[in-house]
Design a protein around this motif. Structure first.
Motif, short mmCIF file in Angstrom:
data_model
loop_
_atom_site.label_atom_id
_atom_site.label_comp_id
_atom_site.label_asym_id
_atom_site.label_seq_id
_atom_site.Cartn_x
_atom_site.Cartn_y
_atom_site.Cartn_z
N LYS A 341 38.75 44.60 13.29
CA LYS A 341 38.25 42.99 13.85
C LYS A 341 37.66 42.69 12.43
O LYS A 341 37.10 43.01 12.14
N PHE A 342 37.88 41.28 13.12
CA PHE A 342 37.47 40.46 12.04
C PHE A 342 36.72 39.57 12.64
O PHE A 342 36.53 38.86 13.82
N ALA A 343 35.73 38.33 11.65
CA ALA A 343 34.43 37.90 12.26
C ALA A 343 35.79 36.02 12.25
O ALA A 343 36.54 35.90 12.58
N PRO A 344 35.44 35.59 13.29
CA PRO A 344 35.14 34.29 13.67
C PRO A 344 36.10 33.64 12.72
O PRO A 344 34.74 33.26 11.23
N ASP A 345 36.44 32.44 12.85
CA ASP A 345 37.08 31.18 11.51
C ASP A 345 35.95 30.09 10.60
O ASP A 345 35.29 30.23 9.45
N GLN A 346 35.14 30.63 11.96
CA GLN A 346 33.38 29.52 11.21
C GLN A 346 33.35 30.13 10.26
O GLN A 346 32.15 29.12 9.31
N SER A 347 32.05 31.54 11.04
CA SER A 347 31.36 32.55 9.66
C SER A 347 31.89 32.80 9.11
O SER A 347 31.07 32.53 7.64
N VAL A 348 33.66 32.87 8.22
CA VAL A 348 33.93 32.43 7.43
C VAL A 348 33.59 31.42 6.42
O VAL A 348 33.49 31.13 4.94
N GLY A 352 31.70 29.83 2.07
CA GLY A 352 32.93 29.21 1.12
C GLY A 352 34.14 29.09 0.83
O GLY A 352 34.53 29.51 -0.04
N VAL A 353 34.47 30.61 1.61
CA VAL A 353 36.03 30.81 1.20
C VAL A 353 36.78 30.92 2.25
O VAL A 353 36.51 30.49 3.73
N SER A 354 37.88 30.82 1.70
CA SER A 354 39.08 30.87 3.10
C SER A 354 39.89 32.42 2.98
O SER A 354 39.98 32.95 1.86
N GLY A 355 40.18 32.45 3.67
CA GLY A 355 40.85 34.08 4.39
C GLY A 355 39.82 34.85 5.96
O GLY A 355 39.31 34.43 6.38
N VAL A 356 40.45 35.55 6.11
CA VAL A 356 40.01 36.50 6.95
C VAL A 356 38.68 37.87 6.84
O VAL A 356 39.35 38.64 6.14
N LEU A 357 37.84 37.67 7.27
CA LEU A 357 36.71 38.57 6.98
C LEU A 357 36.24 39.62 7.55
O LEU A 357 36.57 39.70 9.20
N VAL A 358 36.61 41.39 7.50
CA VAL A 358 37.05 42.18 7.80
C VAL A 358 35.09 42.36 8.50
O VAL A 358 34.28 43.22 7.98
N LEU A 359 35.25 42.55 9.59
CA LEU A 359 34.14 43.39 10.30
C LEU A 359 34.43 44.99 10.48
O LEU A 359 32.86 45.90 10.48
N ASP A 360 35.20 45.00 11.37
CA ASP A 360 35.00 46.84 11.63
C ASP A 360 36.89 47.26 11.09
O ASP A 360 37.72 46.63 11.17
N ALA A 361 37.04 48.15 10.85
CA ALA A 361 38.35 49.16 9.90
C ALA A 361 37.77 50.74 10.01
O ALA A 361 37.17 51.33 9.25
N PRO A 362 38.01 51.12 11.47
CA PRO A 362 37.73 52.10 12.43
C PRO A 362 39.10 53.14 11.00
O PRO A 362 39.87 53.24 10.53
N PRO A 363 38.24 54.39 10.91
CA PRO A 363 38.33 55.87 9.58
C PRO A 363 40.61 56.01 10.02
O PRO A 363 41.03 55.98 9.43
N ASN A 364 40.96 55.64 11.55
CA ASN A 364 41.55 55.84 11.60
C ASN A 364 42.75 55.40 12.24
O ASN A 364 44.32 55.45 12.46
N GLY A 365 42.57 54.36 11.91
CA GLY A 365 43.28 53.16 11.86
C GLY A 365 44.28 52.87 10.68
O GLY A 365 43.69 53.35 9.76
N PRO A 366 45.33 51.69 10.68
CA PRO A 366 45.94 51.90 9.57
C PRO A 366 45.09 51.30 8.30
O PRO A 366 45.29 51.69 6.83
N ALA A 367 44.14 50.50 8.56
CA ALA A 367 43.69 50.11 7.21
C ALA A 367 42.53 50.17 7.20
O ALA A 367 42.19 50.95 5.36
N GLY A 368 41.60 51.55 7.74
CA GLY A 368 41.02 52.43 7.18
C GLY A 368 41.47 53.43 6.53
O GLY A 368 40.96 53.85 5.71
N LYS A 369 43.08 53.69 6.64
CA LYS A 369 43.34 55.00 5.81
C LYS A 369 43.72 54.61 5.10
O LYS A 369 43.92 55.16 3.99
N ALA A 370 44.24 52.96 5.35
CA ALA A 370 44.05 52.31 3.23
C ALA A 370 43.38 51.66 2.29
O ALA A 370 43.38 52.30 1.37
#
Length: 440
Positions: A341-348, A352-370
């Protein structure tokens, strides 16, 4: 016509009073056309001075007429005029009796309706494709507050089209969302209960099935959307406001547009923009090219008032084709996800940075496992930012739409290299994509 045009008539009158040497010859000519209400004055001249060839009608005058002609100062006396009128009337009556004149209705000419070539093509396109377009009614269960009886009420409607002879109907997901029952009305006004085969919330596409006879089902011709051009003529068929089939025309006013799904907010890429009127009720209907082939599904309009403002959007048929194939075969669409789950684009942008801010990465999901780190708070309540995704497989990621666009080009099970900004350091983390939890 025989009633309005008569041949020139010459009257040659020979009068004699017994004297063989005294004879008066008078020739009278009538014009070729004259009014029935006003008889023109005949032109009379002695035969000796008239140079035109004549076909005389000779008759001997009685002595009284002879004397009248000799004594009259003007040869065209009232009696002679009456004789001419009588002869003319007889000739006119004879011509009307002999001529082959039809009934009075033959004089009433009904002009044929003449259409231009492009109009004929549009009429033919509508007539050929209307049987493929259906009307969908969304029914919702309601409970009476006093009797506690459960009944169904229509909560919405939309359009759809026949996909194949097996009874599959394609429409938008938002047309059937929240329905307890669905009814499909074909072009011949026959109505059938429909069942949901599957749907894709992210792309706003759904497939229904009806048990209708195959002779009532006419699949719509499937085209391609990869070679569309701005300015190309398009046609939208649907049932706006619950009316019968209607046709609106326009052109492609833009290509490769991006809109958000009404259900999940996930962006839909390569959307077709058109100025053909897409009103409420047109959703789910087909967008056709000039050959009558499907090139998109009418799905949304851009208007604060909810009415057509000249900017409509259609999901391209190339996207729909793959989705419908998976829904018909498996009842679901297998789409890869990172599991974040990522933050709205306005928050990022405020950081002052460009990209997608990760708000949540469940441990059983692909990103959490990585090993991707989510945003969290420390023991003092201070906010600790998580990883900021800047690229995937070397493709730059500046916002959530970029991330979705890259994932749409991947398959479940693919390994992607996710580059993140962690603090002041950049790291590359391999992630194996997995399907959504509710689609596994």
């Amino acid at each position: 016509m025989a009633a309005s045009s008569l041949i020139s008539t010459s009257f040659h009158i020979s009068c004699s009073s017994g004297s063989p040497n005294r004879k008066l010859t008078i020739n009278c000519f009538l014009p070729k056309s004259f009014s029935l209400h006003k008889i023109p004055t005949p032109t009379c001249s002695p035969i000796q001075s008239h140079k035109r060839p004549l076909i005389p009608y000779r008759s001997s005058c009685p002595p009284c007429l002879y004397k009248l002609l000799l004594t009259a100062k003007n040869p065209f006396s009232p009696a002679f005029d009456s004789l001419l009128i009588l002869c003319t009337s007889l000739a006119l009556a004879l011509s009307l009796f002999v001529a082959d004149v039809d009934s009075a209705s033959a004089f009433v000419v009904t002009p044929q309706r003449k259409l231009q070539t492009d109009e004929l093509a549009t009429v033919q396109l509508f007539q050929e494709n209307t049987p493929s377009v259906v009307y969908i009614t969304n029914l919702a269960a309601r409970q009476d507050a006093f009797t506690l009886d459960v009944f169904e009420v229509p909560q919405g409607s939309g359009s759809g089209f026949v996909w194949d002879k097996n009874g599959h109907i394609v429409t938008n997901y938002h047309v059937i969302r929240g329905a307890s029952d669905l009814r499909v009305t074909l072009a011949d006004q026959s109505t059938f209960d429909a069942k949901v085969v599957g749907f894709d919330q992210d792309k706003d596409v759904a497939v229904l099935h009806v048990d209708a006879p195959k002779d009532k089902l006419r699949p719509i011709p499937i085209g391609i959307s990869a070679d569309l051009l701005v300015g190309q003529k398009v046609f939208a068929i649907g049932n706006p406001f619950g009316l019968d089939h209607t046709l609106t025309t326009g052109v492609i006013s833009g290509l490769r547009r991006e809109i958000s799904s009404a259900a999940t907010g996930r962006p839909i890429q390569d959307v077709i923009q058109t100025d053909a009127a897409i009103n409420p009720g047109n959703s789910g209907g087909p967008l056709l090219d000039s050959s009558g082939s499907l090139i998109g599904i009418n799905t949304a309009i851009y208007s604060p008032s909810g009415a057509s403002s000249g900017v409509g959007f259609s999901i391209p048929v190339d996207t729909v084709n793959g989705i419908v194939d998976q829904l018909v075969r498996f009842g679901k669409v297998t789409r890869p996800i990172l599991g974040i789950k990522f933050a709205p684009d306005q928050s990022v942008e405020q950081l002052g940075v460009s990209g997608v801010l990760v708000l949540d990465a469940p441990p059983n999901g692909p990103a959490g496992k990585a090993g991707l780190l989510p945003t969290k708070r420390d023991t003092y309540g201070r906010l600790i930012l998580g990883d900021i995704i800047t690229s995937v497989n070397g493709k730059k990621v500046t916002n959530g739409s970029d991330l979705y666009r890259i994932l749409d080009q991947c398959n479940v099970g693919d390994k992607v290299i996710v580059e993140v900004l962690r603090g002041d350091q950049k790291e590359k983390i391999p992630v194996i994509l997995e399907p959504k939890a509710d689609e596994s």
